[in-house]
Design a protein around this motif. Structure first.
Motif, PDB file in Angstrom:
ATOM      1  N   SER B 214     -11.418 -16.963   6.442  1.00 22.38           N
ATOM      2  CA  SER B 214     -11.964 -15.691   5.927  1.00 22.38           C
ATOM      3  C   SER B 214     -11.924 -14.446   6.755  1.00 22.38           C
ATOM      4  CB  SER B 214     -13.772 -16.084   5.996  1.00 22.38           C
ATOM      5  OG  SER B 214     -14.158 -17.261   5.224  1.00 22.38           O
ATOM      6  N   PHE B 215     -11.513 -14.393   7.904  1.00 12.63           N
ATOM      7  CA  PHE B 215     -11.250 -13.527   8.845  1.00 12.63           C
ATOM      8  C   PHE B 215      -9.902 -12.765   8.579  1.00 12.63           C
ATOM      9  CE2 PHE B 215     -10.164 -11.627  13.188  1.00 12.63           C
ATOM     10  CZ  PHE B 215     -11.211 -10.765  13.337  1.00 12.63           C
ATOM     11  N   ARG B 216      -9.197 -13.989   8.472  1.00  5.61           N
ATOM     12  CA  ARG B 216      -7.719 -13.575   7.981  1.00  5.61           C
ATOM     13  C   ARG B 216      -7.494 -12.827   6.619  1.00  5.61           C
ATOM     14  NH1 ARG B 216      -4.556 -18.634   6.566  1.00  5.61           N
ATOM     15  NH2 ARG B 216      -5.650 -18.448   4.696  1.00  5.61           N
ATOM     16  N   GLY B 218     -10.041 -11.534   4.585  1.00  2.59           N
ATOM     17  CA  GLY B 218     -10.983 -10.358   4.431  1.00  2.59           C
ATOM     18  C   GLY B 218     -12.399 -10.694   3.521  1.00  2.59           C
ATOM     19  N   TYR B 219     -12.286 -11.837   3.047  1.00  3.23           N
ATOM     20  CA  TYR B 219     -13.559 -12.428   2.503  1.00  3.23           C
ATOM     21  C   TYR B 219     -13.739 -13.840   2.710  1.00  3.23           C
ATOM     22  CZ  TYR B 219      -9.824 -14.783  -0.579  1.00  3.23           C
ATOM     23  OH  TYR B 219      -9.031 -15.707  -0.659  1.00  3.23           O
ATOM     24  N   PHE B 242     -20.602 -11.980   8.792  1.00  2.00           N
ATOM     25  CA  PHE B 242     -19.207 -11.750   8.347  1.00  2.00           C
ATOM     26  C   PHE B 242     -19.018 -10.391   8.507  1.00  2.00           C
ATOM     27  CE2 PHE B 242     -15.724 -11.278   5.392  1.00  2.00           C
ATOM     28  CZ  PHE B 242     -14.663 -11.775   6.091  1.00  2.00           C
ATOM     29  N   ALA B 243     -19.723  -9.380   8.119  1.00  2.00           N
ATOM     30  CA  ALA B 243     -19.571  -7.970   8.255  1.00  2.00           C
ATOM     31  C   ALA B 243     -19.609  -7.574   9.586  1.00  2.00           C
ATOM     32  CB  ALA B 243     -20.752  -7.371   7.493  1.00  2.00           C
ATOM     33  N   ARG B 246     -16.081  -9.074  11.179  1.00  2.00           N
ATOM     34  CA  ARG B 246     -15.041  -8.198  10.696  1.00  2.00           C
ATOM     35  C   ARG B 246     -14.811  -6.822  11.580  1.00  2.00           C
ATOM     36  NH1 ARG B 246     -13.881  -7.436   4.704  1.00  2.00           N
ATOM     37  NH2 ARG B 246     -11.949  -6.622   5.441  1.00  2.00           N
ATOM     38  N   GLN B 247     -16.118  -6.132  11.873  1.00  2.00           N
ATOM     39  CA  GLN B 247     -15.931  -5.094  12.870  1.00  2.00           C
ATOM     40  C   GLN B 247     -15.974  -5.318  14.157  1.00  2.00           C
ATOM     41  OE1 GLN B 247     -19.509  -2.726  12.097  1.00  2.00           O
ATOM     42  NE2 GLN B 247     -19.421  -2.691   9.936  1.00  2.00           N
ATOM     43  N   THR B 249     -15.338  -8.501  16.145  1.00  2.00           N
ATOM     44  CA  THR B 249     -14.656  -9.672  16.775  1.00  2.00           C
ATOM     45  C   THR B 249     -13.365  -9.376  16.694  1.00  2.00           C
ATOM     46  OG1 THR B 249     -16.347 -11.042  15.868  1.00  2.00           O
ATOM     47  CG2 THR B 249     -14.364 -12.262  16.702  1.00  2.00           C
TER      48      THR B 249
END
Lengths: 315, 315
Positions: B214-216, B218-219, B242-243, B246-247, B249
């Motif tokens: 997911s991190f890789r 973007g969803y 997740f939001a 993404r910012q 981590t």
């Protein structure tokens, strides 16, 4: 017989303090609730090499003369004392010779070798171990450090209780396991000096109750082929240890195997710390005699944390 | 989307401090020697109910209005969040309704019941769990406390890292496990505010690598039937989590099952403390990438210590 006094424990503590961990004293609300006691656990499972044995071994090594030290030290053991003496010798920069039975578990051989000791293997009998150590001693001029029947070792083991008694005041009861009697003798010296109104109890597996019978009868019963999960408590009492215990200890109590495993499990599950079965015997005694301990403020020494995680007694 | 900031973590800490354990930060010489790192372990295995989850659950309960509190709280879970919410509600004097699958382990049922929660059993499917909770919620007016996709829960989970960052300065890396992302999101908020030069890494089992993907990408990739010993890290990321991740981590890294078990064993044997498999994933990541972490000063959150001692992964 020249027996250590509390002043010897105090001096031992000053000597070994730079080398040992001052281990934490923990409490656990849920175990207090379940037992109706207030228990202060002295966590020697967090001591170096994972057991209080490091205190006595370190003290014995620090008390050597220059000449003795240069020849090295020796013992026969496959347990915590072997690892403790190995590390104590390494810290002092001298050689430890450990006689181990050829069938000792790999994990114990590795631990002792990892601390840099010289291991000599022999047949797995007490006679072979003693003969091998005697041969090494005469060949190399080693000083033999007995795991418990030794003045400096007893003085060192008493320092765990000393720290506990200085951290927690007005204990009603001090309780610790008894095997050869090094920990119980040292603990009794510290307790009777620092908190003379505190009752000292040794805790022993029912299936290895030689200390209980020795204390009752006034002479040392040998420990003959005991079978217990508490594998640190198999040995007979030493003569120095017994002399101190007769003078300073109030009582020895026993616990069944199932209580020992239940107590070990309670400490694992409730406190999230790893103790070895021998360390669970004091709590097992409390679980078997709830009325005797109810409402009491108790000091308890958790003697060690070395277990084989592939071979645990839970099921 | 209304996301918590570090100020929310700070406020959460002030609110929950009287109710939680300020857990110790431990170091281990032998693990430092073996990894070439300086690791500071934040021991949430010693937290109440044996896991960091108690922080978030307690914060969520303390943020309820009087009216919400009187109707009670609910969740569906058979893990640490269920026990955490049960105890948090009991301390506040309100009712927790926990929906559990009928095949949940006896030990987990007992733990939740022991904290005084009302348990409603249902079929062991996610659909049955959600429907049962929805029915209870509409019947009783419960407030549902999600285990991680919840503003107050995330703010609460960030307090573990806050305490660690206030205890140890100038960390190079902060690393913690990631499942639903409550701990990693809160940890990232605290770290990037208090020590902005510290890199934040989430650690995940390779066999449950939905957060990594997911991190890789973007969803959010859903977590589909993962099989891993790290049974606390099975869930998909929440949207709030997740939001934030993404910012804030820097990276998510994965570890194999054998490394996770080896890391767990290393902590058990060397530190003599009990951690659950999920807590071992960060050390497993370090063991798999020694060069990346060598010489670094690392903060690591040991997330919990709840294991079934009759069913351990060592052999």
């Amino acid at each position: 017989m020249n027996l250590p006094s509390f002043q010897d424990v105090r001096k031992a503590h000053q000597r070994i303090s730079p080398f040992i961990h001052q281990t934490p004293v923990l409490t656990c609300q849920s175990i207090n609730r379940m037992t109706g006691c207030e228990i202060h656990f002295k966590c020697e499972n967090f001591q170096k090499v994972g057991a209080f044995k490091f205190r006595g071994a370190t003290h014995a090594v620090l008390c050597l003369s220059e000449k003795e030290a240069s020849a090295g030290v020796g013992t026969h053991s496959s347990g915590n004392h072997a690892a403790a003496l190995a590390l104590a010798a390494a810290m002092k920069g001298i050689t430890a010779h450990i006689v181990m039975p050829s069938n000792a578990p790999e994990i114990k051989k590795k631990a002792v070798a990892g601390y840099g000791a010289q291991i000599t293997f022999c047949e797995p009998t007490l006679q072979a171990r003693e003969e091998t150590l005697a041969r090494l001693t005469s060949e190399l001029g080693l000083t033999v450090i007995h795991p418990y029947n030794n003045f400096e070792v007893i003085s060192g083991q008493g320092t765990a209780a000393l720290e506990l008694l200085e951290a927690v005041e007005a204990l009603d009861i001090m309780i610790c396991p008894v095997g050869g009697g090094g920990l119980l003798a040292g603990t009794s010296l510290s307790t009777k000096y620092l908190q003379p109104n505190c009752r000292v109890i040794g805790a022993e597996p029912l299936q290895a109750d030689d200390a209980y019978r020795s204390f009752r009868d006034g002479y040392i019963h040998p420990s003959l082929h005991p079978v217990t999960v508490a594998d640190g408590l198999l040995t007979s009492l030493g003569t120095l240890n017994f002399a101190i215990i007769r003078q300073e200890t109030d009582e020895i109590m026993v616990a069944t195997e199932s209580s020992i495993v239940a107590a070990m499990r309670m400490i694992w599950e409730r406190m999230k710390i790893i103790i070895e079965p021998s360390s669970a015997v004091p709590l097992a005694v409390i679980l078997e005699h709830p009325e005797k301990f109810k409402g009491k403020k108790i000091g308890m020494i958790l003697s060690g944390g070395n277990v084989d995680v592939e071979n645990l007694p839970f099921r």
